[in-house]
Design a protein around this motif. Structure first.
Motif, PDB file in Angstrom:
ATOM      1  N   THR A  45       0.848  -1.189   0.000  1.00  0.00           N
ATOM      2  CA  THR A  45       0.000   0.000   0.000  1.00  0.00           C
ATOM      3  C   THR A  45       0.885   1.240   0.000  1.00  0.00           C
ATOM      4  O   THR A  45       2.085   1.162   0.277  1.00  0.00           O
ATOM      5  CB  THR A  45      -0.886   0.036   1.259  1.00  0.00           C
ATOM      6  OG1 THR A  45      -0.046   0.172   2.412  1.00  0.00           O
ATOM      7  CG2 THR A  45      -1.744  -1.218   1.380  1.00  0.00           C
ATOM      8  N   LEU A  46       0.295   2.372  -0.288  1.00  0.00           N
ATOM      9  CA  LEU A  46       1.059   3.617  -0.213  1.00  0.00           C
ATOM     10  C   LEU A  46       1.546   3.854   1.212  1.00  0.00           C
ATOM     11  O   LEU A  46       2.631   4.395   1.415  1.00  0.00           O
ATOM     12  CB  LEU A  46       0.219   4.792  -0.718  1.00  0.00           C
ATOM     13  CG  LEU A  46      -0.138   4.752  -2.207  1.00  0.00           C
ATOM     14  CD1 LEU A  46      -0.981   5.969  -2.587  1.00  0.00           C
ATOM     15  CD2 LEU A  46       1.100   4.654  -3.084  1.00  0.00           C
TER      16      LEU A  46
ATOM     17  N   GLU B  39      -2.140   2.740  -5.607  1.00  0.00           N
ATOM     18  CA  GLU B  39      -2.614   2.180  -4.342  1.00  0.00           C
ATOM     19  C   GLU B  39      -3.261   0.828  -4.609  1.00  0.00           C
ATOM     20  O   GLU B  39      -3.679   0.538  -5.736  1.00  0.00           O
ATOM     21  CB  GLU B  39      -3.620   3.136  -3.691  1.00  0.00           C
ATOM     22  CG  GLU B  39      -4.183   2.684  -2.357  1.00  0.00           C
ATOM     23  CD  GLU B  39      -3.135   2.480  -1.279  1.00  0.00           C
ATOM     24  OE1 GLU B  39      -2.462   1.416  -1.296  1.00  0.00           O
ATOM     25  OE2 GLU B  39      -3.000   3.348  -0.411  1.00  0.00           O
TER      26      GLU B  39
ATOM     27  N   ASP C 125      -8.645   0.427  -1.621  1.00  0.00           N
ATOM     28  CA  ASP C 125      -8.222   1.167  -0.429  1.00  0.00           C
ATOM     29  C   ASP C 125      -8.831   2.566  -0.385  1.00  0.00           C
ATOM     30  O   ASP C 125      -9.299   2.998   0.662  1.00  0.00           O
ATOM     31  CB  ASP C 125      -6.700   1.242  -0.325  1.00  0.00           C
ATOM     32  CG  ASP C 125      -6.103  -0.042   0.220  1.00  0.00           C
ATOM     33  OD1 ASP C 125      -6.819  -1.069   0.287  1.00  0.00           O
ATOM     34  OD2 ASP C 125      -4.915  -0.035   0.592  1.00  0.00           O
TER      35      ASP C 125
ATOM     36  N   ALA D 239      -4.729   5.419   3.447  1.00  0.00           N
ATOM     37  CA  ALA D 239      -4.442   5.568   2.019  1.00  0.00           C
ATOM     38  C   ALA D 239      -4.440   7.042   1.635  1.00  0.00           C
ATOM     39  O   ALA D 239      -3.526   7.519   0.946  1.00  0.00           O
ATOM     40  CB  ALA D 239      -5.463   4.795   1.185  1.00  0.00           C
TER      41      ALA D 239
ATOM     42  N   LEU E  24      -1.155   9.138   0.541  1.00  0.00           N
ATOM     43  CA  LEU E  24      -1.099   9.788  -0.767  1.00  0.00           C
ATOM     44  C   LEU E  24      -0.676  11.248  -0.593  1.00  0.00           C
ATOM     45  O   LEU E  24       0.213  11.732  -1.297  1.00  0.00           O
ATOM     46  CB  LEU E  24      -2.446   9.701  -1.490  1.00  0.00           C
ATOM     47  CG  LEU E  24      -2.495  10.399  -2.851  1.00  0.00           C
ATOM     48  CD1 LEU E  24      -1.513   9.765  -3.835  1.00  0.00           C
ATOM     49  CD2 LEU E  24      -3.919  10.364  -3.409  1.00  0.00           C
TER      50      LEU E  24
ATOM     51  N   GLU F  48     -10.852   6.856  -6.409  1.00  0.00           N
ATOM     52  CA  GLU F  48      -9.501   7.225  -6.851  1.00  0.00           C
ATOM     53  C   GLU F  48      -9.493   8.638  -7.429  1.00  0.00           C
ATOM     54  O   GLU F  48      -8.575   9.425  -7.168  1.00  0.00           O
ATOM     55  CB  GLU F  48      -8.985   6.228  -7.890  1.00  0.00           C
ATOM     56  CG  GLU F  48      -8.699   4.860  -7.329  1.00  0.00           C
ATOM     57  CD  GLU F  48      -8.419   3.817  -8.397  1.00  0.00           C
ATOM     58  OE1 GLU F  48      -7.917   2.743  -8.030  1.00  0.00           O
ATOM     59  OE2 GLU F  48      -8.703   4.048  -9.600  1.00  0.00           O
TER      60      GLU F  48
END
Length: 178
Positions: A67-68, A93, A97, A110, A114, A148
Motif C-alpha cells: 500500500t502507499l 494504491e 483502499d 491511504a 497519498l 480514486e
C-alpha cells in the motif's frame, strides 16, 4: 494495466516539449504493488515511450499487496527520490483502499499516505500521478474510479483511470479474455 500504461504515457508525453529524437530521457519512478510489477509495467512503459519518440528510463518500487502507507513507512520512496532526479512519480494504491473496501482505517491511511507522498514528490521537483486500479464488476469499478478520482483531485494531482476503460472494452469486445 495496459490501458493505464497507455494513458500514463499520454499524460507524461503531453507535459514535455517537442518529440524529436535527440530529446533528453525523462526519468519516471513507479511505486506500487503487483499491479505495477506483473507484466513489468515500467519496462513496457519505456518501450512504448521510446516508440513514440519520448524516451523514458523508469525505475520501480513494487511489492505484492503493498500500500502507499507501506511505502511511506518504509522510507524507500524518499531514498529513491534522494538518489535520482525523477520528472514523474507514478503512484498506485491497492485496489479498494481509496474506496474504503478494507475499512475506514485503511481508507484514511491511504488518503493520508497519498498526501504525504505527493508532498515528498513535489519537494523533489517531480510530478506525482495516481495510476488507478481495476475491478471486473461494474458496480465495484464505478466505486473504485470515483474514489480514486476524488483522492487525486483532493491531492491536486493527475489521475489515470483504468477500471472504467476496462469496463468499456469488456462491453465493446465481450468475446475477448479480459
Amino acid at each position: 494495466w495496459l490501458i493505464g500504461l497507455v494513458a500514463c504515457v499520454s499524460l507524461i508525453a503531453c507535459g514535455g516539449a517537442s518529440a524529436d529524437s535527440g530529446r533528453e530521457v525523462v526519468h519516471v519512478l513507479f511505486v506500487g504493488n503487483s499491479l505495477t510489477y506483473v507484466g513489468n509495467m515500467p519496462a513496457v512503459f519505456d518501450a512504448v515511450s521510446r516508440e513514440n519518440h519520448r524516451p523514458t528510463a523508469s525505475d520501480m518500487l513494487a511489492t505484492g499487496g503493498a500500500t502507499l502507507t507501506d511505502w511511506v513507512n518504509g522510507g524507500s520512496v524518499a531514498r529513491a527520490l534522494a538518489s535520482r532526479k525523477y520528472s514523474y512519480v507514478v503512484l498506485q494504491e491497492r485496489g479498494y483502499d481509496f474506496a474504503c473496501g478494507f475499512g475506514p482505517e485503511v481508507c484514511a491511511n491511504a488518503r493520508k499516505s497519498l498526501a504525504t507522498l505527493v508532498e515528498l514528490v513535489r519537494g523533489h521537483n517531480a510530478t506525482p500521478i495516481l495510476l488507478g486500479t481495476y475491478q471486473g464488476d461494474a458496480t465495484g469499478s464505478r466505486k473504485i474510479v470515483e474514489a480514486e478520482s476524488l483522492a487525486a483531485k483532493t491531492s491536486g494531482i493527475g489521475y489515470v483511470s483504468v477500471s472504467d476503460h476496462l469496463q468499456i472494452l469488456r462491453t465493446a469486445h465481450p468475446d475477448m479474455a479480459w
